[in-house]
Motif scaffolding. Structure first.
Motif, PDB file in Angstrom:
ATOM      1  N   GLU A 185       0.821  -1.039  -0.028  1.00 51.96           N
ATOM      2  CA  GLU A 185       0.115  -0.014   0.009  1.00 51.96           C
ATOM      3  C   GLU A 185       0.673   1.466  -0.009  1.00 51.96           C
ATOM      4  O   GLU A 185       0.602   2.277  -0.726  1.00 51.96           O
ATOM      5  CB  GLU A 185      -0.936  -0.219   1.406  1.00 51.96           C
ATOM      6  N   ILE A 193       2.143   2.764  -3.526  1.00 49.65           N
ATOM      7  CA  ILE A 193       0.998   3.114  -4.284  1.00 49.65           C
ATOM      8  C   ILE A 193       0.935   4.684  -4.464  1.00 49.65           C
ATOM      9  O   ILE A 193       0.776   5.409  -3.326  1.00 49.65           O
ATOM     10  CB  ILE A 193      -0.400   2.597  -4.290  1.00 49.65           C
ATOM     11  N   ASN A 194       0.820   5.265  -5.638  1.00 48.51           N
ATOM     12  CA  ASN A 194       0.723   6.556  -5.605  1.00 48.51           C
ATOM     13  C   ASN A 194      -0.723   6.857  -5.879  1.00 48.51           C
ATOM     14  O   ASN A 194      -1.551   6.714  -7.107  1.00 48.51           O
ATOM     15  CB  ASN A 194       1.422   7.267  -6.883  1.00 48.51           C
ATOM     16  N   TRP A 195      -1.510   7.232  -4.887  1.00 41.38           N
ATOM     17  CA  TRP A 195      -3.117   7.075  -5.058  1.00 41.38           C
ATOM     18  C   TRP A 195      -3.508   8.256  -5.818  1.00 41.38           C
ATOM     19  O   TRP A 195      -4.810   8.159  -6.433  1.00 41.38           O
ATOM     20  CB  TRP A 195      -3.544   7.319  -3.527  1.00 41.38           C
ATOM     21  N   ASP A 196      -2.569   9.280  -6.087  1.00 35.73           N
ATOM     22  CA  ASP A 196      -3.236  10.180  -7.203  1.00 35.73           C
ATOM     23  C   ASP A 196      -2.955   9.930  -8.473  1.00 35.73           C
ATOM     24  O   ASP A 196      -3.374  10.323  -9.391  1.00 35.73           O
ATOM     25  CB  ASP A 196      -2.319  11.512  -6.856  1.00 35.73           C
ATOM     26  N   ASP A 197      -2.247   9.036  -8.841  1.00 42.12           N
ATOM     27  CA  ASP A 197      -1.829   8.285 -10.147  1.00 42.12           C
ATOM     28  C   ASP A 197      -1.788   6.819 -10.125  1.00 42.12           C
ATOM     29  O   ASP A 197      -0.929   5.986 -10.120  1.00 42.12           O
ATOM     30  CB  ASP A 197      -0.474   8.537 -10.558  1.00 42.12           C
ATOM     31  N   LEU A 198      -2.981   6.205  -9.950  1.00 43.40           N
ATOM     32  CA  LEU A 198      -3.162   4.822  -9.855  1.00 43.40           C
ATOM     33  C   LEU A 198      -3.025   3.918 -11.082  1.00 43.40           C
ATOM     34  O   LEU A 198      -2.588   2.717 -11.128  1.00 43.40           O
ATOM     35  CB  LEU A 198      -4.864   4.200  -9.538  1.00 43.40           C
ATOM     36  N   GLU A 199      -2.961   4.763 -12.161  1.00 45.45           N
ATOM     37  CA  GLU A 199      -2.475   4.095 -13.548  1.00 45.45           C
ATOM     38  C   GLU A 199      -1.009   3.581 -13.522  1.00 45.45           C
ATOM     39  O   GLU A 199      -0.522   2.750 -14.266  1.00 45.45           O
ATOM     40  CB  GLU A 199      -2.874   4.968 -14.809  1.00 45.45           C
ATOM     41  N   SER A 200      -0.339   4.357 -12.601  1.00 43.39           N
ATOM     42  CA  SER A 200       1.188   3.912 -12.539  1.00 43.39           C
ATOM     43  C   SER A 200       1.441   2.446 -12.207  1.00 43.39           C
ATOM     44  O   SER A 200       2.460   1.998 -12.166  1.00 43.39           O
ATOM     45  CB  SER A 200       1.865   5.074 -11.751  1.00 43.39           C
ATOM     46  N   VAL A 201       0.465   1.931 -11.253  1.00 41.20           N
ATOM     47  CA  VAL A 201       0.791   0.760 -10.815  1.00 41.20           C
ATOM     48  C   VAL A 201       0.235  -0.555 -11.912  1.00 41.20           C
ATOM     49  O   VAL A 201       0.396  -1.718 -11.387  1.00 41.20           O
ATOM     50  CB  VAL A 201       0.302   0.543  -9.268  1.00 41.20           C
ATOM     51  N   LEU A 202      -0.416  -0.207 -12.709  1.00 44.82           N
ATOM     52  CA  LEU A 202      -1.089  -1.081 -13.807  1.00 44.82           C
ATOM     53  C   LEU A 202       0.042  -1.703 -14.650  1.00 44.82           C
ATOM     54  O   LEU A 202       0.939  -1.558 -15.075  1.00 44.82           O
ATOM     55  CB  LEU A 202      -2.189  -0.588 -14.382  1.00 44.82           C
TER      56      LEU A 202
END
Length: 72
Positions: A60, A63-72
Motif C-alpha cells: 500500500e 502506491i501513488n493514490w493520485d496516479d493509480l495507472e502507474s501501478v497497472l
C-alpha cells in the motif's frame, strides 16, 4: 471451511433461535479471546499472503493514490 466448522454449523441449525444466538455469542467470545484485534492469521491465510507477495503484490505504501495507472 473445515469439516469441524461445517458440523458445528449443522448442529447450530438444529437449535432453537434463542440457543443459536447464545452459541453464536459464545463462539464470538472465544474468537475475541484468542485474537481481540483480529490480527492473527490462520495457516491457510499465511499461505495466501505468501503467494500474494510472490505474485507481484504491491505494498500500500508503494502506491501513488493520485496516479493509480502507474501501478497497472
Amino acid at each position: 471451511m473445515s469439516g469441524i466448522v461445517k458440523n458445528a454449523a449443522k448442529m447450530m441449525e438444529m437449535l432453537p433461535d434463542e440457543d443459536q444466538r447464545f452459541a453464536y455469542e459464545f463462539i464470538k467470545k472465544l474468537v475475541l479471546a484468542w485474537d481481540p484485534d483480529f490480527t492473527r492469521v490462520t495457516a491457510e491465510e499465511r499461505e495466501e499472503i505468501a503467494e500474494a507477495e510472490k505474485s507481484g503484490f504491491i505494498d500500500e505504501d508503494q502506491i501513488n493514490w493520485d496516479d493509480l495507472e502507474s501501478v497497472l
